[in-house]
Design a protein around this motif. Structure first.
Motif, short mmCIF file in Angstrom:
data_model
loop_
_atom_site.label_atom_id
_atom_site.label_comp_id
_atom_site.label_asym_id
_atom_site.label_seq_id
_atom_site.Cartn_x
_atom_site.Cartn_y
_atom_site.Cartn_z
N LEU A 265 0.87 -1.50 -0.01
CA LEU A 265 0.09 -0.13 -0.06
C LEU A 265 0.93 1.24 -0.15
N VAL A 266 2.07 1.23 0.53
CA VAL A 266 2.99 2.28 0.68
C VAL A 266 4.05 2.30 -0.10
N GLY A 267 4.07 1.20 -0.86
CA GLY A 267 5.49 1.00 -1.91
C GLY A 267 6.68 0.74 -1.16
N ALA A 268 6.60 0.20 0.05
CA ALA A 268 7.82 -0.52 0.62
C ALA A 268 8.18 -1.86 0.33
N LYS A 269 9.50 -2.20 0.41
CA LYS A 269 9.96 -3.49 0.40
C LYS A 269 9.51 -4.30 1.77
N ALA A 270 9.18 -5.54 1.36
CA ALA A 270 8.70 -6.43 2.65
C ALA A 270 9.54 -7.59 2.65
N TYR A 271 10.40 -7.99 3.42
CA TYR A 271 11.15 -8.92 3.84
C TYR A 271 10.43 -9.86 4.87
N ILE A 272 9.74 -10.98 4.67
CA ILE A 272 9.07 -11.95 5.63
C ILE A 272 9.64 -13.32 6.01
N VAL A 273 10.15 -13.23 7.30
CA VAL A 273 10.47 -14.50 7.34
C VAL A 273 9.60 -15.81 7.90
N MET A 274 9.43 -16.63 7.17
CA MET A 274 8.53 -17.83 7.76
C MET A 274 9.24 -19.07 8.01
N PRO A 275 8.76 -19.90 8.81
CA PRO A 275 9.02 -21.25 9.01
C PRO A 275 8.75 -22.08 7.78
N ARG A 276 9.63 -22.62 7.33
CA ARG A 276 9.61 -23.72 6.26
C ARG A 276 8.49 -24.64 6.28
N THR A 277 7.91 -25.01 7.63
CA THR A 277 6.64 -25.84 7.53
C THR A 277 5.44 -25.06 7.47
N ALA A 278 5.49 -23.89 7.22
CA ALA A 278 4.25 -23.02 6.97
C ALA A 278 3.61 -23.61 5.90
N PRO A 279 2.05 -23.35 5.85
CA PRO A 279 1.51 -23.88 4.68
C PRO A 279 1.94 -23.29 3.36
N GLN A 280 2.04 -24.06 2.28
CA GLN A 280 2.33 -23.35 1.11
C GLN A 280 1.42 -22.41 0.64
N VAL A 281 0.12 -22.61 0.98
CA VAL A 281 -0.69 -21.61 0.45
C VAL A 281 -0.42 -20.21 0.98
N LYS A 282 0.00 -20.18 2.45
CA LYS A 282 0.16 -18.95 2.90
C LYS A 282 1.88 -18.42 2.24
N LYS A 283 2.63 -19.07 2.12
CA LYS A 283 3.82 -18.61 1.52
C LYS A 283 3.58 -18.16 0.02
N ASP A 284 2.67 -18.86 -0.74
CA ASP A 284 2.53 -18.38 -2.12
C ASP A 284 1.74 -16.93 -2.08
N LYS B 147 -25.54 -14.33 25.05
CA LYS B 147 -25.16 -13.85 24.08
C LYS B 147 -23.81 -13.53 24.00
N VAL B 148 -23.00 -14.42 22.84
CA VAL B 148 -21.70 -14.51 22.64
C VAL B 148 -21.15 -14.23 21.29
N GLY B 149 -20.30 -13.15 21.16
CA GLY B 149 -19.60 -12.63 20.13
C GLY B 149 -18.21 -13.54 19.91
N ILE B 150 -17.90 -14.26 18.80
CA ILE B 150 -16.77 -14.86 18.51
C ILE B 150 -16.35 -14.25 17.41
N ILE B 151 -14.70 -14.16 17.39
CA ILE B 151 -14.23 -13.46 16.38
C ILE B 151 -13.48 -14.89 15.50
N LEU B 152 -14.03 -15.06 14.33
CA LEU B 152 -13.74 -16.04 13.27
C LEU B 152 -12.40 -15.26 12.55
N THR B 153 -11.46 -15.80 13.01
CA THR B 153 -10.02 -15.08 12.66
C THR B 153 -9.60 -15.04 11.31
N GLY B 154 -9.86 -16.28 10.55
CA GLY B 154 -9.32 -16.25 9.29
C GLY B 154 -9.99 -17.81 8.45
N GLY B 155 -9.55 -17.56 7.11
CA GLY B 155 -10.03 -18.74 6.25
C GLY B 155 -8.86 -19.30 5.25
N ASN B 156 -7.64 -19.25 5.83
CA ASN B 156 -6.38 -19.42 4.96
C ASN B 156 -6.09 -20.74 5.08
#
Length: 313
Positions: free
Chosen positions: A90-109, A296-305
């Motif tokens: 969004l701001v045109g900055a370079k991003a260097y992301i360290v990820m464990p090699r076992t992280a889901p491939q869909v997330k690395k991609d 009455k309960v609110g639950i944050i459904l955090t993600g779908g990746n």
């Protein structure tokens, strides 16, 4: 400084053009099965597929041009990684992301798809942190911690802010806990906007450090790490632990079979895609139905990746 209501409101205004105001869904069948009136805040429909977009965007947009000049870096198993990659774009900055090699491939991609550079490391916290240190030394990038950062926490708080604004007072608000950024933000938003609500977290038995830290008041390690909820295999930080001990009522453990069953129930009954970490608070509720009966309960459904090639059912 722990984010005030004004800081959370400012974060909400800052990120508003770049994130979704996600829908809140209910399900009569799930209400009957649970004995509670549940409102699911669907952050699986958020930008990058998870609530982490809120904290990542707020943190990056809060940086000065000098801090952005050499790019940004972080370590993450997936969703925060995508959030920082998206926000950097969004701001045109370079991003260097360290990820464990076992992280889901869909997330690395997905991280690479946002234009970030993925740097893989061994799946330990020590390896993550040392690799980020190498990135900072090499490029001079600004570190944005996945959860132990008040700018990130303020951004995450906006999900619960929206939930309360849209659906009024709750008896209980729930979120999962890994590093505690979302739980801290959830607790702060509830404290300021719905102070009568109890904030209760769900945590996997196979990554049960937060429940120990919550009781002892110091950062503890889990007795063992073995859970399908890959997004929650992280220890709390000093900032998140302080907020959690101030404003969270309880942390409830749940097992992997219970997490998978809760995940499947939401897939089948609500027709929406959620990832295992996302199902943890709902699984904890189902394990402790008597505690939530009639509430009455609110639950944050955090993600779908979720990696569709590795579904647990």
């Amino acid at each position: 400084m722990i984010p005030t209501l004004n800081i959370i409101q400012a974060a909400h205004e800052r990120i508003r053009p770049h994130v979704h105001r996600t829908p809140v869904l209910t399900c009569q069948t799930i209400n009957r099965m649970s004995g509670a009136e549940i409102y699911f805040k669907c952050e699986n429909f958020q930008k990058i597929g998870a609530f982490k977009a809120r904290g990542g965007v707020n943190a990056v947009l809060s940086l000065s041009p000098t801090e952005l000049k050499n790019g940004v870096t972080t370590h993450s198993s997936g969703n925060h990684a995508q959030a920082i990659a998206y926000a950097a774009g969004l701001v045109g900055a370079k991003a260097y992301i360290v990820m464990p090699r076992t992280a889901p491939q869909v997330k690395k991609d997905a991280v690479r798809g946002y234009g970030a550079e993925v740097i893989e490391c061994e799946p330990t916290l020590e390896a993550r942190e040392s690799t980020v240190d190498e990135v900072i030394a090499k490029y001079g990038a600004t570190m944005i911690h996945p959860f132990n950062d008040y700018r990130v926490i303020a951004g995450q708080a906006t999900a619960t802010k929206e939930l309360i604004e849209d659906y009024g007072k709750f008896d209980i608000v729930m979120a999962p806990v890994g590093g505690g950024g979302l739980l801290s933000g959830t607790a702060l938003a509830a404290h300021y906007l719905c102070p009568t609500a109890e904030v209760i977290a769900g945590e996997p038995e196979g990554a049960g450090d937060a429940v120990l830290s919550f009781k002892s008041g110091r950062i503890e390690k889990a007795p063992y790490i073995n859970t399908i909820a890959d997004g929650l295999m992280t220890n709390l930080g000093d900032k998140t632990l302080e907020i959690i001990r101030l404003h969270v009522k309880d942390i409830l453990l749940t097992s992997d079979p219970e997490i998978i069953a809760a995940m499947r129930l939401i897939w089948e009954r609500m027709k929406i895609v959620i990832e295992p970490s996302c199902a943890v608070p709902f699984a904890a509720l189902l394990r402790n139905k008597e505690r939530f009966a009639g509430k009455k309960v609110g639950i944050i459904l955090t993600g779908g990746n979720v990696d569709l090639g590795k579904l647990p059912f």
